[in-house]
Design an enzyme around this catalytic site. Structure first.
Site: not given
Length: 471
Positions: A240, A247, A258, A319, A321
């Site tokens: 991610d 990020k 992740d 992302e 969810r």
């Protein structure tokens, strides 16, 4: 390293080292108290003192309950592995101690050395647990169960710890197929064309900028006449970057973790199948990589999920969810489960709320929360409930779509993420569903309890403990 439970007196076992656990009160009257005192040993929790001339390793514990023994065992095994002794023996205090001893040894002694050009050689070969309990057969059962679950936890850790250039949605699918073959599980992999046919617009959007195609993995363990049917759903973000809501560089490090929710689900179904539990288990994994590119999904996009719910994207780093929304919907259509549990490294907010050691538990059923919390206490995994409420739910309101993927205020972020997932749980399943946010508990950069650097395997011991006693 070979761990054995033997039906012998500790004095009858031939080994090079004796392990003794001591509380501070026991230390005072111990026959070696004088020399231990000279060595500065105070029998504090997780302290050790190796009397090499006597070949005895003393380990300090606050008491001899499971949590303290497991943690002390983790400290003990590190000392043993750094020595040149080949064997050691431990006297089993009582039945409840066996699981803690096994977990402390296996999990505390875990190392991930796949990428070391010259991994450190360990001399230790045999570790004996001695007991003359009259019900030794029952002890063996407990021992074998604990070993199976601990090994499944290490299996989970191994996958999480693997580098992102090695684990992507396609290689994770291959790993799932391999597990299915080895453990006689059913396996079905949905590729991107299949996901498009299933109208999984949210999940497909997240993986759009990656060179690795997204996949939905479905494994199933189906014993005859199961007493319950369980669906496990795992967030499988193999990496991610945050997408266009990129990020910070320091936050991107460790984002190989992740995928920990997906890996936990694989570890759970592995353990359940090897334990032969009379429970049907389905594992659903959304395997996706969230990357940056000219075709990446964007803040302000409106996605259409599988359930036809429209989602306004306010942050592409929220992302997981989106992936879970489609996978949860698919799982509910595919299996009529008694319970649905999802595992996800979903929010940094969960760590702010509960600290980095504790899994956040969310859902509607108070009884289910209570039963799972009790399993957490018995398994040694820390878990705490975070309450839903309608005031936080309002923060997900979108002016242009059915729901926003992030809240309008930065408070209660773990709960609003759980409430987002709740939108995709059908009314008939509300009291059957629980969400586990393992963002803090799934990975550590500082050893604690039986967890070493890296992945912890959070969720595996917890769920195995719950499932083996499910009614």
């Amino acid at each position: 390293m070979n761990i054995q439970l033997v039906n012998k007196e500790i004095s009858d076992i031939d080994s090079e080292v004796l392990i003794e656990f001591l509380t501070n009160s026991e230390l005072k009257d111990h026959k070696d108290a004088k020399i231990l005192n000279s060595a500065g040993f105070k029998a504090e929790q997780d302290s050790t003192c190796f009397l090499y001339e006597k070949a005895i390793l003393f380990c300090g514990v606050d008491n001899k309950k499971s949590d303290d023994l497991r943690s002390a065992c983790a400290a003990m095994i590190k000392v043993l592995k750094s020595s040149n002794y080949k064997s050691a023996k431990i006297s089993v205090v009582n039945k409840s101690a066996i699981k803690a001893l096994v977990e402390g040894i296996v999990l505390g002694g875990y190392e991930f050395n796949e990428y070391k050009s010259e991994p450190k050689k360990v001399v230790l070969e045999d570790l004996f647990l001695a007991s003359t309990d009259i019900d030794f057969g029952n002890l063996e059962t407990i021992f074998n169960e604990a070993l199976t679950v601990a090994n499944a936890t290490c299996f989970t850790r191994d996958i999480v710890n693997r580098a992102p250039q090695e684990i992507n949605p396609q290689t994770l699918s291959k790993l799932a197929k391999k597990l299915a073959k080895e453990n006689s599980l059913e396996c079905n992999i949905l590729k991107e064309d299949d996901l498009a046919k299933e109208s999984m617009g949210a999940m497909l959007a997240v993986g759009r900028a990656s060179v690795h195609e997204s996949a939905l993995i479905h494994l199933a363990y189906k014993p005859k006449n199961p007493k319950k049917i369980i669906s496990l759903v795992g967030k499988g973000l193999t990496y991610d970057s945050g997408g266009l809501s990129l990020k910070p560089a320091t936050s991107m490090v460790t984002m190989k973790m992740d995928k920990a929710g997906a890996c936990a689900v694989l570890g759970i179904i592995k353990a359940v199948s090897e334990l032969g539990l009379d429970i049907e288990v389905h594992a659903f994994i959304g395997a996706v990589e969230n990357m940056v590119g000219g075709n990446a999904y964007k803040p302000d996009d409106v996605l259409v999920s599988r359930s036809k719910t429209t989602i306004e994207v306010r942050n592409t780093d929220a992302e997981g969810r989106l992936v879970l929304a489609d996978v949860l919907d698919y799982a509910q259509d595919t299996v009529n489960a008694d319970y649905i549990f999802d595992f996800a490294t979903l929010t940094g907010a969960c760590m702010i709320a509960l600290g980095q050691y504790t899994t956040g538990l969310m859902g509607h059923s108070h009884k289910l929360k209570h039963d799972i919390s009790r399993a957490g206490a018995d398994s040694g995994e820390l878990i705490s409930s975070l309450p839903f409420n309608n005031h936080l739910k309002k923060l997900l309101k979108s002016e242009i779509a059915d729901i926003s993927n992030t809240a309008s205020k930065p408070y209660g972020g773990a709960i609003t993420a759980g409430l987002f997932l709740d939108k995709f749980i059908r009314d008939e399943n509300k009291n059957r569903w629980m969400h586990f946010d393992i963002a803090g508990s799934a990975y550590t950069e500082a050893p604690w309890d039986c967890n070493v650097y890296g992945a912890t395997g959070a969720g595996v011991r917890l769920m195995c403990e719950y499932l083996k006693d499910i009614k």
